[in-house]
Enzyme design. Structure first.
Site, short mmCIF file in Angstrom:
data_model
loop_
_atom_site.label_atom_id
_atom_site.label_comp_id
_atom_site.label_asym_id
_atom_site.label_seq_id
_atom_site.Cartn_x
_atom_site.Cartn_y
_atom_site.Cartn_z
CG ASP A 41 -2.11 0.94 1.04
OD1 ASP A 41 -1.90 2.11 0.64
OD2 ASP A 41 -3.24 0.51 1.29
CB SER A 85 -6.20 2.38 -0.43
OG SER A 85 -4.93 2.89 -0.11
CG PHE A 257 -2.86 -11.02 15.29
CD1 PHE A 257 -2.87 -12.21 16.00
CD2 PHE A 257 -2.92 -11.08 13.91
CE1 PHE A 257 -2.91 -13.44 15.35
CE2 PHE A 257 -2.95 -12.29 13.25
CZ PHE A 257 -2.95 -13.47 13.97
CD GLU A 299 -3.22 -3.31 2.78
OE1 GLU A 299 -3.31 -2.11 2.44
OE2 GLU A 299 -3.94 -3.81 3.67
CG ASP A 304 -1.09 4.52 2.70
OD1 ASP A 304 -0.94 5.19 1.66
OD2 ASP A 304 -2.00 4.73 3.54
CG HIS A 308 -0.81 8.93 4.59
ND1 HIS A 308 -1.12 9.83 3.59
CD2 HIS A 308 -1.46 7.77 4.26
CE1 HIS A 308 -1.94 9.27 2.71
NE2 HIS A 308 -2.15 8.01 3.10
CG HIS A 436 -2.52 8.40 -1.61
ND1 HIS A 436 -3.69 7.69 -1.78
CD2 HIS A 436 -2.09 8.10 -0.35
CE1 HIS A 436 -3.97 7.00 -0.70
NE2 HIS A 436 -3.01 7.23 0.20
#
Length: 472
Positions: A41, A85, A257, A299, A304, A308, A436
């Site tokens: 990602d 995304s 988790f 993924e 990502d 950011h 992005h």
């Protein structure tokens, strides 16, 4: 009249069986092909390059660098030059362009109403029935064809990328609605999943638990974890329980988790949370034990999030962890399917970020203790002296086009500070969170039908190429 021979009697019996409706011989054979789809990602080309240098130096190679077939992928969405995304992953999974924030719905679906208000309230969807229609996903199609299915991520399992494989909502933030779509038997369940996804690993247990429970966010009072267990899923909430999950070819397994996203790899406690490579290995073992073909989406989601934040170190470390999962999968699948004659592995990203590499830096080699490498300041390739801006101040190799760290006044930079896990790279345009980027992304492929991935392609084309490769 001469009696029929035994061979002729056998042929006649087969013909009569077909005539009288016993279609057992006409049932399609169990699928034997496998698709492993890896999504980093936000893993743009600069992130890949920097992660390579960070991990193995300029001369080294990551596992994804060694994939034999490659392409560049356009990622723009139906309504935006720069995608988020949700529509980008949905394009991979459905072959359809859709609007930003929308998950696996038709192109006319809007994420907001006429006044600009998003179609969700407190994580529940408020999307009107007239606002678009669901578009079938690759996971759903492979499930219908008899394949095993799995979804693995380091984000919440209800986050945009994993959600695009199994749910259909007009706004990605309706994560309570998305969670319900995954749990067999209850209200809001996606019937296209039949008896359920076979393997599910990630974070985000908050969206599976009622708000009356500490950390729970569900407004309907449901305990979806209890419902998963009632649906005969083996369930894990930590590493110990994960290690004990059954791999028997029959039991569906799930692991949530963390309350929200799983930890960055740099911060992960291996006694509490499995790595992405460990989750990938367990998922492959569980799906392969079913003795039929399977679809697995993996993924590396927190690449990502670190970008950011303009936190390059965590982004690069998570990219390396993602690459390790790819390496693990290749090793596992070579044992399951030598030569990958019946297995397609695809590695790509959903979009770019504004990360950039500055100046004319001398080669740094990999990052080590006392040696920040690509995380450090630019040192001129001619004499190794720090390069400086117009005011005589040094600057880092990595920077961002926008983001939260826009310095009012630039000054000296300490190399030791640059090695810190919490250091944020500078940004040109001051924003609360980095955005992005719109550049094309890398795609690498290996195995069955991998040679179909070449040149420059649109993200919607990936869906068709995968289907063609396995004859779906």
């Amino acid at each position: 009249m001469r009696p029929l021979s035994l061979p002729l009697l056998g042929l006649l019996a087969l013909s009569l069986t077909g005539c009288f409706g016993d279609d057992s011989s006409a049932k399609p054979a169990a699928p034997t092909k496998n698709v492993l789809f890896f999504l980093g990602d936000g893993m743009g080309m600069t992130t890949m390059t920097a992660a390579r240098i960070y991990s193995v130096g300029e001369d080294g190679e990551l596992t994804m660098d060694q994939l034999p077939e490659t392409a560049f992928v356009h990622t723009y969405s139906n309504d935006a030059q720069v995608t988020d995304s949700a529509p980008s992953m949905s394009a991979y999974m459905t072959g359809v362009k859709m609007n930003n924030e929308v998950l696996s719905m038709s192109p006319d679906t809007r994420a907001v109403d006429a006044a600009g208000k998003p179609y969700h309230v407190k994580y529940d969807s408020t999307c009107p029935a007239s606002n678009g229609t669901p578009v079938e996903t690759l996971l759903e199609q492979m499930k219908a064809a008899g394949y095993g299915t799995g979804v693995v991520t380091t984000t919440r399992i209800t986050h945009a990328t994993p959600a695009a494989t199994y749910s259909h909502v007009c706004h990605r933030d309706a994560e309570n609605t998305i969670a319900a779509a995954m749990v067999p038997g209850g209200a809001g369940y996606n019937a296209k999943l039949a008896d359920g996804i076979d393997v599910v690993f990630g974070g985000g247990s908050s969206y599976f638990q009622p708000s009356t429970v500490s950390g729970g966010l569900r407004n309907d009072g449901r305990d979806l974890i209890a419902e998963l267990k009632a649906a005969k899923y083996g369930f894990a909430a930590n590493k110990t329980e994960f290690d004990a999950l059954p791999i028997d070819g029959r039991t569906k397994i799930a692991g949530l988790f963390t309350k929200s996203h799983m930890a960055y790899d740099l911060d992960r406690d291996p006694a509490k949370e499995p790595s992405l490579a460990e989750m990938t290995a367990k998922a492959i073992d569980a799906l392969a034990a079913r003795k039929k073909g399977f679809f697995l989406m993996v993924e590396g989601g927190r690449i990502d999030h670190a970008l950011h934040a303009t936190n390059a170190r965590r982004a690069l470390q998570d990219t390396v962890a993602f690459d390790q999962a790819i390496k693990t999968a290749l090793q596992k699948m070579q044992a399951v399917d030598p030569g990958l004659k019946n297995t397609l592995i695809v590695v790509t990203a959903d979009h770019d970020h504004t990360l950039q590499m500055n100046g004319y830096a001398q080669r740094t080699g990999k990052t080590e203790a006392g040696k920040p490498g690509v995380l450090g300041v630019v040192k001129n390739y001619v004499n190794g002296a720090p390069s400086t801006d117009v005011d005589g101040n040094p600057y880092t190799v990595l920077g961002f086009g926008n983001g939260p760290r826009r310095l009012a006044t630039r000054g000296p930079i300490d190399d030791a500070t640059l090695e810190g896990a919490d250091y944020l790279q500078e940004a040109v345009v001051p924003l609360a969170s980095e955005t992005h980027g719109g550049a094309d992304v890398f795609l690498g492929a290996q195995g069955l039908g991998a040679d179909g991935f070449a040149g420059t392609i649109d993200n919607t084309e990936v869906f068709g190429l995968i289907k063609k490769a396995i004859g779906l």
